[in-house]
Scaffold this active site. Structure first.
Site, PDB file in Angstrom:
ATOM      1  CB  THR A 103     -16.079 -76.681 -83.461  1.00 44.33           C
ATOM      2  OG1 THR A 103     -16.436 -77.144 -84.757  1.00 44.33           O
ATOM      3  CG2 THR A 103     -14.730 -77.252 -83.054  1.00 44.33           C
ATOM      4  N   GLY A 121     -23.895 -69.366 -68.748  1.00 47.64           N
ATOM      5  CA  GLY A 121     -25.080 -69.658 -67.947  1.00 47.64           C
ATOM      6  C   GLY A 121     -26.355 -69.217 -68.654  1.00 47.64           C
ATOM      7  N   GLY A 133     -18.907 -71.020 -66.020  1.00 46.12           N
ATOM      8  CA  GLY A 133     -17.500 -71.146 -65.655  1.00 46.12           C
ATOM      9  C   GLY A 133     -16.927 -69.939 -64.938  1.00 46.12           C
ATOM     10  CG  HIS A 134     -18.104 -65.715 -65.856  1.00 40.99           C
ATOM     11  ND1 HIS A 134     -18.364 -64.532 -65.218  1.00 40.99           N
ATOM     12  CD2 HIS A 134     -19.266 -66.062 -66.466  1.00 40.99           C
ATOM     13  CE1 HIS A 134     -19.619 -64.166 -65.454  1.00 40.99           C
ATOM     14  NE2 HIS A 134     -20.185 -65.085 -66.199  1.00 40.99           N
ATOM     15  CB  CYS A 163     -26.769 -57.930 -65.655  1.00 40.80           C
ATOM     16  SG  CYS A 163     -25.784 -59.399 -65.475  1.00 40.80           S
ATOM     17  CD  GLN A 185     -23.993 -65.581 -58.584  1.00 37.23           C
ATOM     18  OE1 GLN A 185     -23.112 -65.749 -57.734  1.00 37.23           O
ATOM     19  NE2 GLN A 185     -23.842 -64.740 -59.595  1.00 37.23           N
TER      20      GLN A 185
HETATM   21  N1  PLP Z   1     -27.821 -66.758 -63.613  1.00 37.68           N
HETATM   22  C1  PLP Z   1     -27.337 -66.124 -62.544  1.00 37.68           C
HETATM   23  C2  PLP Z   1     -27.975 -66.360 -61.209  1.00 37.68           C
HETATM   24  C3  PLP Z   1     -26.246 -65.249 -62.669  1.00 37.68           C
HETATM   25  O1  PLP Z   1     -25.782 -64.616 -61.583  1.00 37.68           O
HETATM   26  C4  PLP Z   1     -25.682 -65.054 -63.946  1.00 37.68           C
HETATM   27  C5  PLP Z   1     -24.580 -64.099 -64.126  1.00 37.68           C
HETATM   28  O2  PLP Z   1     -24.400 -63.166 -63.363  1.00 37.68           O
HETATM   29  C6  PLP Z   1     -26.225 -65.755 -65.026  1.00 37.68           C
HETATM   30  C7  PLP Z   1     -27.294 -66.597 -64.834  1.00 37.68           C
HETATM   31  C8  PLP Z   1     -25.665 -65.612 -66.404  1.00 37.68           C
HETATM   32  O3  PLP Z   1     -24.464 -66.335 -66.542  1.00 37.68           O
HETATM   33  P1  PLP Z   1     -23.488 -65.991 -67.741  1.00 37.68           P
HETATM   34  O4  PLP Z   1     -22.835 -64.692 -67.401  1.00 37.68           O
HETATM   35  O5  PLP Z   1     -22.511 -67.116 -67.786  1.00 37.68           O
HETATM   36  O6  PLP Z   1     -24.320 -65.922 -68.964  1.00 37.68           O
END
Ligand code: PLP
Length: 401
Positions: free
Chosen positions: A238, A72, A201-202, A326, A180
């Site tokens: 790739t 993301g 994806g996660h 985070c 989200q």
């Molecule tokens: N945007 C939002 C709203 C998120 O909650 C997150 C991850 O917690 C991200 C972006 C970042 O996604 P990724 O962990 O795949 O980089």
């Protein structure tokens, strides 16, 4: 791992069906999809299918609008950088003060190091965006508007389709970080004014390290990663074939489960919320209770520290989160709590419970059984709580204030 996992906004478990779908692509089906031979063709076919599965989940008009990325954060960064490069005369960005760091950190950098003007929309005490302020900031100086579809900490859902339509007359790119929202709210990009969308994806039971940037056909786009011609020249490198194929399956399952999310999972979330509010005094839900992702409950317990609550929940095998994953580790209230002007005495004690389709009623019952005791124990050693009980709160500075 055993335990009760209520931290699904941080990450989700890979669905076993997704894993099964991926496994052959780690062993027999290892071809490079760009290759002109059967090894490549087989993998290429599976990627076409995955792209269509994502297209369907997002309600996009064309499968070619789906670009696979690594996460993301990459999708968010690419969207903003693309718009700035495509429209070099436009030097302004509109975003909100409650975005994920993947947007906010980039915007801080662009502002301080590259001279762009960044407008960060305010939110009110329920985390709702100020649309009047937004309307006033829109102009033909703006290259991109980037607003999240749903907030990761509180689950608050923003009126993205409306905001995209408001931006349209000004010719700027409208991007939404829907990391989200995907799988939780129904999304139909075809016919909307949304130009770009990020997903990861996660968060939907696919593996970590795979994401998507949707780019509407005809939208101005400049690649960030240049090199080979993968993803039609829009993202070199790739392809992460196994994860892409897993993401496709996860997208198919997410589409099937959107209704479950908004019925069964929502009912469990509401049970958790009601149970906590009934049993525990001095706590309240943060964010917009009317417009919230169905799996998310962020609740602020006054006069105690969220980290302490998390550690005690962990002793009972319960995983939740304080602030976003985070930013936890820092003792400052999160930027989202600060933006909503949640009082210091409550912002520090905010806990996010985020459910998934794997959450069971007995998990919620267990949380409701243990949490009153945890809060009582922590408050019994909180100086501020003690003062409050004696009616001596005036002039008292809490240790974490
Ligand atoms: N945007 C939002 C709203 C998120 O909650 C997150 C991850 O917690 C991200 C972006 C970042 O996604 P990724 O962990 O795949 O980089």
């Amino acid at each position: 791992m055993q335990g009760i996992y209520l931290d699904n906004n941080a990450t989700t478990r890979v669905d076993p069906v997704v894993l099964d779908t991926m496994l052959p692509y780690f062993s027999d089906l290892y071809g490079n999809p760009s290759s002109i031979h059967s090894f490549g063709f087989e993998v290429g076919k599976a990627m076409v299918n995955a792209r269509r599965q994502v297209q369907s989940l997002l309600g996009a008009e064309y499968d070619s609008e789906i670009i696979f990325t690594s996460c993301g954060s990459e999708s968010d960064n690419t969207a903003i950088r693309s718009a700035l490069e495509a429209m070099p005369d436009r030097r302004e960005i509109i975003t909100s003060c409650v975005e994920h760091p993947a947007i906010l950190e980039l915007c801080d950098y662009l502002e301080s190091q590259q001279g762009y003007t960044v407008h960060r929309l305010n939110v009110d005490e329920k985390g709702r965006i100020d649309l009047d302020q937004y309307q006033q900031l829109l102009s033909d100086r703006v290259a991109i508007v980037s607003i999240m579809w749903a907030n990761n900490e509180t689950g608050t859902i923003f009126p993205i389709e409306q905001m995209a339509s408001m931006a349209k007359p000004f010719g700027c790119v409208f991007h939404t970080d829907a990391v989200q929202a995907v799988g939780k709210v129904p999304i139909k990009l075809a016919g909307s004014d949304i130009d770009m969308l990020s997903m990861s994806g996660h968060k939907i039971h696919a593996p970590k390290g795979i994401g998507v940037l949707y780019v509407r056909r005809g939208a101005r786009y400049r690649p960030w990663l240049r090199g080979g011609h993968q993803e039609r020249g829009r993202r070199a490198g790739t392809e992460n074939t196994t994860s892409i194929i897993g993401l496709g399956k996860a997208a198919e399952l997410a589409e099937l489960h959107v209704d479950t999310m908004n019925t069964k999972i929502k009912a469990l979330r509401d049970k958790l919320q009601a149970g906590i509010l009934d049993q525990i005094s001095h706590c309240f839900v943060t964010g917009d209770p009317e417009h919230r992702t169905a799996n998310t409950l962020n609740i602020a317990f006054e006069y105690i520290e969220g980290e302490a609550i998390l550690l005690m929940l962990n002793q009972f095998g319960i995983a939740a989160s304080s602030g976003s994953a985070c930013t936890s580790g820092s003792l400052e209230p999160s930027h989202v709590m600060r933006a909503m002007k949640i009082p210091q005495t409550a912002a520090h004690g905010s806990i996010r419970f985020s459910l998934s389709r794997y959450t069971r009623e007995k998990d919620i019952d267990k949380v409701l059984e243990v949490i009153p005791g945890i809060i009582e124990r922590l408050r019994s050693i909180s100086p501020y709580w003690q003062q409050l009980q004696k009616g001596h709160v005036e002039g008292f500075t809490p240790a974490f204030g």
